[in-house]
Enzyme design. Structure first.
Site, PDB file in Angstrom:
ATOM      1  N   HIS A 192     -64.102 -81.814  52.297  1.00 27.49           N
ATOM      2  CA  HIS A 192     -62.652 -81.512  52.208  1.00 27.49           C
ATOM      3  C   HIS A 192     -62.451 -80.513  50.950  1.00 27.49           C
ATOM      4  CE1 HIS A 192     -62.646 -85.296  54.420  1.00 27.49           C
ATOM      5  NE2 HIS A 192     -61.463 -84.875  55.023  1.00 27.49           N
ATOM      6  N   GLU A 232     -61.756 -78.381  67.323  1.00 30.91           N
ATOM      7  CA  GLU A 232     -61.444 -77.132  66.530  1.00 30.91           C
ATOM      8  C   GLU A 232     -61.914 -75.969  67.447  1.00 30.91           C
ATOM      9  OE1 GLU A 232     -60.930 -80.200  63.554  1.00 30.91           O
ATOM     10  OE2 GLU A 232     -62.839 -79.665  64.817  1.00 30.91           O
ATOM     11  N   GLN A 277     -56.590 -78.335  60.239  1.00 28.40           N
ATOM     12  CA  GLN A 277     -56.490 -79.338  59.181  1.00 28.40           C
ATOM     13  C   GLN A 277     -56.960 -79.362  58.025  1.00 28.40           C
ATOM     14  OE1 GLN A 277     -56.957 -83.831  59.724  1.00 28.40           O
ATOM     15  NE2 GLN A 277     -54.779 -83.262  60.716  1.00 28.40           N
ATOM     16  N   ALA A 299     -60.181 -76.693  55.913  1.00 33.10           N
ATOM     17  CA  ALA A 299     -60.886 -75.464  56.275  1.00 33.10           C
ATOM     18  C   ALA A 299     -62.313 -75.881  56.467  1.00 33.10           C
ATOM     19  CB  ALA A 299     -61.044 -74.475  55.024  1.00 33.10           C
ATOM     20  N   ASP A 300     -63.008 -77.154  56.064  1.00 36.27           N
ATOM     21  CA  ASP A 300     -64.179 -77.604  56.197  1.00 36.27           C
ATOM     22  C   ASP A 300     -64.500 -77.872  57.585  1.00 36.27           C
ATOM     23  OD1 ASP A 300     -62.890 -78.433  53.916  1.00 36.27           O
ATOM     24  OD2 ASP A 300     -64.847 -78.989  53.086  1.00 36.27           O
TER      25      ASP A 300
END
Length: 350
Positions: free
Chosen positions: A142, A73, A95, A97-98
């Site tokens: 997630h 990321e 993919q 937000a976590d």
């Protein structure tokens, strides 16, 4: 970029879409209009993303404009900053937000500051899309809602749609904005509105007004809230999934509430909030994120500062708890109908 020819939402032909389809349509339309728009992220190319929001775009626009990245990321965001400085208009996908945290330094120290530190010579027209929120049994890794972190950063804009119609118009506006935008997509309502009653059958967007998406190009301006329904007894401030939960609870309780979908947290449509609270004298703030330092705290402070002499009761907040999102107790954490109903009762009793 092509000359802007926006359609009227009132007159344009529509077709039913879920939120994934609306997002895909927005990406397709903007990529066709502007060759500088590129999409990158984990599995966004051949597979079309984990939720298929980019399905078919690599085949249509080629691997130079829609391409897969490593599982990194920090690298995704860093590459996007470089692309933006070079003159491209990247739309990276994180993919979930976590997993946005490894890219936080690039967002805060580089993307958000680029226009300022270069005295306007460079901009960072980056739109970072990411699914967020719970309600899908994703557990602590997630299901997070980190929107408040980004609203604290000067130079970033934060957008959260609650319907497919809004998702398409807001995403097009975000992509064409010259500042970096965090575009959080409530994954619980990708396929249909959710009223918080998890033990009832799920619904689709078909037949819902927000699922009738205008065809072609249109924008919904950032910083303009939507009044979901008008009322005189109570103002409800919410966004994303919580709009639909609030609608269901207030309809069931028969309260004449005005529900405001903020749409964008930064910039915030404070004028609409003030006008509503001055009319109703009561305010309920709802969000799924943890309570302490959540965006609801900022909303509560603003209402207190701007509307104090109109308030007839303290501002109420219904939020997630200050814990990781629990897997086995998801519906206790989720701000559902029971907790929202209790808050409404407290407000209307005073």
């Amino acid at each position: 970029m092509l000359e802007e020819k926006s359609v009227s939402l009132r007159d344009a032909p529509t077709r039913p879409m879920n939120m994934i389809e609306a997002i895909n349509d927005a990406l397709d339309i903007t990529m066709a209009r502007d060759p500088d728009i590129v999409i990158l992220g984990e599995d966004v190319g051949y597979f079309g993303g984990v939720f298929r929001a980019t399905a078919g775009l690599q085949k249509k626009y080629g691997r130079n404009r829609v391409f897969d990245s490593p599982i990194n990321e920090c690298g995704i965001v860093g590459a996007a900053v470089g692309m933006a400085a070079y003159g491209l208009r990247p739309v990276p996908e994180i993919q979930f937000a976590d997993y946005i945290y490894p890219g936080l330094d690039q967002l805060v120290s580089e993307a958000a500051r680029l226009r300022y530190r270069s005295a306007g010579e460079f901009t960072a027209p980056i739109t970072i899309r990411s699914p967020f929120g719970g309600g899908i049994f994703g557990g602590q890794t997630h299901s997070q809602s980190p929107e408040a972190l980004f609203t604290h950063v000067a130079g970033l804009k934060t957008v959260i749609p609650s319907t497919p119609q809004d998702a398409k118009g807001l995403l097009i506006a975000a992509i064409e904005d010259n500042d970096p935008v965090i575009f959080f997509e409530p994954k619980r309502i990708y396929n249909g509105p959710f009223d918080g009653y998890y033990d009832k059958p799920s619904r689709t967007w078909k037949g819902h007004p927000g699922g009738a998406v205008p065809e072609g190009y249109y924008k919904i301006p950032l910083g303009k809230a939507r009044i979901v329904r008008e009322g005189a007894a109570l103002t409800v401030l919410a966004y994303g999934t919580m709009i639909h939960v609030a609608e269901a609870v207030l309809a069931e309780k028969g309260v004449d509430a005005e529900i405001i979908d903020l749409r964008t947290l930064v910039p915030l449509d404070l004028a609409t909030v003030e006008k509503s609270v001055e009319k109703t004298g009561r305010c309920l703030v709802i969000h799924e994120a943890t309570r302490t330092s959540g965006f609801g705290a900022e909303l509560s402070a603003l209402v207190q500062e701007r509307c104090f002499y109109h308030l007839e009761a303290p501002v109420e907040r219904v939020t997630g708890f200050d814990t990781p999102y629990p897997h086995s107790l998801e519906w206790a954490y989720f701000p559902g109908p029971v907790r929202i109903g209790e808050a409404v009762d407290r407000l209307m009793k005073d």
